[in-house]
Design a protein around this motif. Structure first.
Motif, PDB file in Angstrom:
ATOM      1  N   GLN A 191       0.827  -1.218   0.000  1.00 13.67           N
ATOM      2  CA  GLN A 191       0.000   0.000   0.000  1.00 13.67           C
ATOM      3  C   GLN A 191       0.861   1.268   0.000  1.00 13.67           C
ATOM      4  O   GLN A 191       0.574   2.211  -0.735  1.00 13.67           O
ATOM      5  CB  GLN A 191      -0.946  -0.008   1.217  1.00 13.67           C
ATOM      6  N   GLN A 241       2.455   1.793  -3.469  1.00 17.15           N
ATOM      7  CA  GLN A 241       1.464   2.296  -4.426  1.00 17.15           C
ATOM      8  C   GLN A 241       1.165   3.765  -4.172  1.00 17.15           C
ATOM      9  O   GLN A 241       0.981   4.550  -5.092  1.00 17.15           O
ATOM     10  CB  GLN A 241       0.142   1.521  -4.296  1.00 17.15           C
ATOM     11  N   GLU A 291       3.973  17.346  -4.139  1.00 20.21           N
ATOM     12  CA  GLU A 291       3.689  15.932  -4.458  1.00 20.21           C
ATOM     13  C   GLU A 291       4.996  15.138  -4.443  1.00 20.21           C
ATOM     14  O   GLU A 291       5.032  14.004  -3.962  1.00 20.21           O
ATOM     15  CB  GLU A 291       3.017  15.754  -5.819  1.00 20.21           C
ATOM     16  N   SER A 294      -5.230   4.775 -10.257  1.00 20.28           N
ATOM     17  CA  SER A 294      -5.890   4.817 -11.559  1.00 20.28           C
ATOM     18  C   SER A 294      -6.104   6.245 -12.064  1.00 20.28           C
ATOM     19  O   SER A 294      -6.043   6.505 -13.260  1.00 20.28           O
ATOM     20  CB  SER A 294      -7.256   4.125 -11.441  1.00 20.28           C
ATOM     21  N   ASP A 352      -7.569  15.872  -5.080  1.00 13.33           N
ATOM     22  CA  ASP A 352      -7.013  16.109  -3.747  1.00 13.33           C
ATOM     23  C   ASP A 352      -8.091  15.932  -2.688  1.00 13.33           C
ATOM     24  O   ASP A 352      -7.823  15.450  -1.593  1.00 13.33           O
ATOM     25  CB  ASP A 352      -6.363  17.486  -3.667  1.00 13.33           C
ATOM     26  N   ALA A 366      -8.377  12.322  -2.138  1.00 11.78           N
ATOM     27  CA  ALA A 366      -7.161  11.864  -1.444  1.00 11.78           C
ATOM     28  C   ALA A 366      -7.251  12.175   0.056  1.00 11.78           C
ATOM     29  O   ALA A 366      -6.945  11.319   0.887  1.00 11.78           O
ATOM     30  CB  ALA A 366      -5.924  12.518  -2.061  1.00 11.78           C
ATOM     31  N   MET A 404     -11.138   6.313  -7.302  1.00 15.61           N
ATOM     32  CA  MET A 404      -9.909   6.347  -6.491  1.00 15.61           C
ATOM     33  C   MET A 404     -10.051   5.561  -5.191  1.00 15.61           C
ATOM     34  O   MET A 404      -9.057   5.088  -4.632  1.00 15.61           O
ATOM     35  CB  MET A 404      -9.542   7.791  -6.123  1.00 15.61           C
ATOM     36  N   PHE A 450     -12.702   0.913 -14.644  1.00 21.28           N
ATOM     37  CA  PHE A 450     -11.717   0.896 -13.550  1.00 21.28           C
ATOM     38  C   PHE A 450     -10.716  -0.259 -13.716  1.00 21.28           C
ATOM     39  O   PHE A 450      -9.494  -0.059 -13.708  1.00 21.28           O
ATOM     40  CB  PHE A 450     -12.458   0.774 -12.215  1.00 21.28           C
TER      41      PHE A 450
HETATM   42  N1  FAQ Z   1      -6.008   2.712  -8.477  1.00 21.81           N
HETATM   43  O1  FAQ Z   1      -8.462  -4.738  -2.020  1.00 21.81           O
HETATM   44  P1  FAQ Z   1      -8.452  -3.327  -2.482  1.00 21.81           P
HETATM   45  C1  FAQ Z   1      -2.558  11.021  -4.331  1.00 21.81           C
HETATM   46  C2  FAQ Z   1      -6.041  -1.954  -6.348  1.00 21.81           C
HETATM   47  S1  FAQ Z   1      -3.984  10.150  -3.908  1.00 21.81           S
HETATM   48  C3  FAQ Z   1      -5.163   1.686  -8.670  1.00 21.81           C
HETATM   49  O2  FAQ Z   1      -9.624  -2.489  -2.133  1.00 21.81           O
HETATM   50  P2  FAQ Z   1      -6.751  -1.799  -0.703  1.00 21.81           P
HETATM   51  C4  FAQ Z   1      -2.508  12.500  -3.962  1.00 21.81           C
HETATM   52  C5  FAQ Z   1      -5.459  -2.330  -5.015  1.00 21.81           C
HETATM   53  O3  FAQ Z   1      -4.177  -1.794  -4.855  1.00 21.81           O
HETATM   54  C6  FAQ Z   1      -3.858   8.523  -4.654  1.00 21.81           C
HETATM   55  N2  FAQ Z   1      -5.266   0.514  -8.007  1.00 21.81           N
HETATM   56  O4  FAQ Z   1      -7.076  -2.641  -2.023  1.00 21.81           O
HETATM   57  C7  FAQ Z   1      -2.296  13.364  -5.150  1.00 21.81           C
HETATM   58  C8  FAQ Z   1      -5.467  -3.831  -5.103  1.00 21.81           C
HETATM   59  O5  FAQ Z   1      -4.432  -4.272  -5.969  1.00 21.81           O
HETATM   60  P3  FAQ Z   1      -3.113  -5.088  -5.400  1.00 21.81           P
HETATM   61  C9  FAQ Z   1      -3.046   7.541  -3.868  1.00 21.81           C
HETATM   62  C10 FAQ Z   1      -6.263   0.401  -7.101  1.00 21.81           C
HETATM   63  O6  FAQ Z   1      -5.289  -1.546  -0.673  1.00 21.81           O
HETATM   64  C11 FAQ Z   1      -3.314  14.215  -5.556  1.00 21.81           C
HETATM   65  C12 FAQ Z   1      -6.767  -4.100  -5.843  1.00 21.81           C
HETATM   66  O7  FAQ Z   1      -7.056  -2.917  -6.566  1.00 21.81           O
HETATM   67  N3  FAQ Z   1      -3.601   7.282  -2.574  1.00 21.81           N
HETATM   68  O8  FAQ Z   1      -1.708  10.441  -4.877  1.00 21.81           O
HETATM   69  C13 FAQ Z   1      -7.149   1.445  -6.836  1.00 21.81           C
HETATM   70  O9  FAQ Z   1      -7.370  -2.436   0.490  1.00 21.81           O
HETATM   71  C14 FAQ Z   1      -3.166  15.035  -6.668  1.00 21.81           C
HETATM   72  C15 FAQ Z   1      -7.911  -4.431  -4.890  1.00 21.81           C
HETATM   73  O10 FAQ Z   1      -8.280  -3.294  -4.076  1.00 21.81           O
HETATM   74  C16 FAQ Z   1      -3.358   6.130  -1.920  1.00 21.81           C
HETATM   75  O11 FAQ Z   1      -2.673   5.254  -2.400  1.00 21.81           O
HETATM   76  C17 FAQ Z   1      -6.998   2.641  -7.562  1.00 21.81           C
HETATM   77  N4  FAQ Z   1      -7.816   3.692  -7.408  1.00 21.81           N
HETATM   78  O12 FAQ Z   1      -7.526  -0.407  -0.922  1.00 21.81           O
HETATM   79  C18 FAQ Z   1      -1.111  13.380  -5.878  1.00 21.81           C
HETATM   80  C19 FAQ Z   1      -3.956   6.010  -0.544  1.00 21.81           C
HETATM   81  N5  FAQ Z   1      -8.017   1.031  -5.897  1.00 21.81           N
HETATM   82  O13 FAQ Z   1      -2.454  -4.165  -4.389  1.00 21.81           O
HETATM   83  C20 FAQ Z   1      -0.947  14.201  -6.997  1.00 21.81           C
HETATM   84  C21 FAQ Z   1      -3.490   4.793   0.217  1.00 21.81           C
HETATM   85  C22 FAQ Z   1      -7.691  -0.245  -5.582  1.00 21.81           C
HETATM   86  O14 FAQ Z   1      -3.623  -6.326  -4.758  1.00 21.81           O
HETATM   87  C23 FAQ Z   1      -1.986  15.045  -7.395  1.00 21.81           C
HETATM   88  N6  FAQ Z   1      -4.086   3.588  -0.278  1.00 21.81           N
HETATM   89  N7  FAQ Z   1      -6.646  -0.621  -6.324  1.00 21.81           N
HETATM   90  O15 FAQ Z   1      -2.255  -5.323  -6.609  1.00 21.81           O
HETATM   91  C24 FAQ Z   1      -5.297   3.093   0.148  1.00 21.81           C
HETATM   92  O16 FAQ Z   1      -5.974   3.705   0.968  1.00 21.81           O
HETATM   93  C25 FAQ Z   1      -5.746   1.755  -0.399  1.00 21.81           C
HETATM   94  O17 FAQ Z   1      -4.635   1.089  -0.911  1.00 21.81           O
HETATM   95  C26 FAQ Z   1      -6.882   1.860  -1.478  1.00 21.81           C
HETATM   96  C27 FAQ Z   1      -7.188   0.443  -1.998  1.00 21.81           C
HETATM   97  C28 FAQ Z   1      -8.141   2.441  -0.842  1.00 21.81           C
HETATM   98  C29 FAQ Z   1      -6.440   2.723  -2.648  1.00 21.81           C
END
Ligand code: FAQ
Length: 310
Positions: free
Chosen positions: A36, A39, A74, A108, A128, A131, A196, A266
């Motif tokens: 996590q 990613q 960022e 994504s 944001d 996020a 997201m 997605f």
């Molecule tokens: N995109 O079992 P879950 C930012 C994957 S904000 C891609 O539900 P989990 C700020 C998931 O990894 C964005 N992949 O997974 C900014 C898993 O695949 P895996 C970043 C996704 O971990 C703003 C599979 O699907 N924020 O950057 C996505 O319990 C503006 C199954 O999913 C974070 O990373 C997706 N949307 O929940 C920067 C927050 N959704 O790993 C620049 C921290 C799911 O088995 C400009 N992360 N998947 O290969 C989290 O809170 C969690 O990891 C989730 C997913 C909620 C994203």
């Protein structure tokens, strides 16, 4: 000994204590955190690209200065997060290699193009905004270094969200052409922003375990609903509409109902078939290669400095 370690770990998590790098932790807990956090870090640095696309074309010096500062923030977030992952015993080089080889994911959302200046405002407001909704609960994540990194990141993201909102408001209240540009940006970014939060709870492979470990505090659908509820009144204040005919207040639930999300899109973006996946990864690999001399110089300097001290 293993059973005693496990019992101590479970008790610490139950008591809301933080797990720290030197504490014993289950291998699967460590692996899931690396997954996590990596990613998340990758998302921050790939996320620099869509907005950086507009730095040279920002409409005023003030907007340009703000956008440059945001994109730099960022990069900073990416660095804190790679450092948090390093405390789990994984090097930054290894994580970057995996990103470049397409073996680790990033969000994504960053596979969509920024077609107009209004997209910069829409990203600030919606991307944001999403996020922050997802990350504020991560400030209470059971793993200490990740939770602490989130505190500062959330403060900066809140500022980013405000600047996006303010920028969109200026466009919305501007000429009819500017208003139309703001509306078009919101129409394109709304649904990808909802994605997201990850797949629906029934298809979320990691949620149950991550919530038991208190890495995640809320399910994907809970946070998605919270985000929709926050955005509807903000859209009204902006004078813009959200592109969902099914969006309406549900008195009984005390939440807004919203229409179905296109989960085929997605999963397709996750497989690498979004509009910009290839371009984003190519650019990232190129930036890494072009930065090789900086890493080499820094390593040489550190070695020399170390010798002098010795
Ligand atoms: N995109 O079992 P879950 C930012 C994957 S904000 C891609 O539900 P989990 C700020 C998931 O990894 C964005 N992949 O997974 C900014 C898993 O695949 P895996 C970043 C996704 O971990 C703003 C599979 O699907 N924020 O950057 C996505 O319990 C503006 C199954 O999913 C974070 O990373 C997706 N949307 O929940 C920067 C927050 N959704 O790993 C620049 C921290 C799911 O088995 C400009 N992360 N998947 O290969 C989290 O809170 C969690 O990891 C989730 C997913 C909620 C994203």
């Amino acid at each position: 000994a293993q059973a005693a370690h496990e019992a101590a770990f479970d008790a610490a998590v139950a008591a809301e204590e933080r797990i720290e790098p030197r504490d014993w932790m289950p291998d699967a807990y460590r692996a899931s955190l690396v997954r996590q956090i990596a990613q998340h870090a990758h998302s921050e640095i790939i996320g620099m690209q869509p907005e950086a696309n507009w730095i040279t074309r920002a409409p005023t010096l003030r907007r340009k200065a703000i956008l440059m500062a945001k994109v730099q923030d960022e990069a900073g977030h990416g660095l804190y997060l790679y450092s948090a992952a390093e405390t789990l015993g994984t090097s930054r080089d290894e994580l970057l290699d995996k990103l470049h080889a397409g073996r680790q994911k990033y969000s994504s959302i960053f596979n969509y193009p920024t077609l107009t200046w209004a997209d910069v405002g829409a990203i600030g407001w919606l991307v944001d905004g999403a996020a922050i909704t997802n990350q504020v609960p991560l400030c209470r994540c059971s793993y200490g270094p990740y939770a602490r990194a989130m505190v500062r990141i959330c403060k900066e993201e809140s500022f980013h969200q405000r600047q996006g909102y303010e920028s969109l408001l200026a466009l919305s209240k501007g000429t009819p052409e500017q208003h139309a540009m703001a509306q078009d940006a919101v129409d394109r970014w709304w649904w990808p922003s909802l994605m997201m939060f990850g797949p629906p709870d029934g298809e979320s492979a990691h949620s149950a375990q991550s919530m038991a470990w208190k890495i995640k505090r809320h399910s994907n659908d809970e946070l998605r609903q919270r985000f929709v509820d926050i955005c509807v009144p903000q859209a009204q204040a902006l004078g813009l509409t959200l592109p969902d005919p099914d969006l309406r207040w549900n008195e009984e639930r005390g939440h807004y109902d919203f229409g179905p999300i296109d989960w085929t899109e997605f999963w397709d973006v996750l497989k690498g078939n979004g509009p910009c996946n290839e371009q984003r990864l190519d650019r990232r690999r190129q930036a890494h290669e072009e930065g090789a001399w900086v890493r080499e110089a820094a390593a040489a300097y550190a070695a020399k400095h170390g010798e002098a001290r010795a």
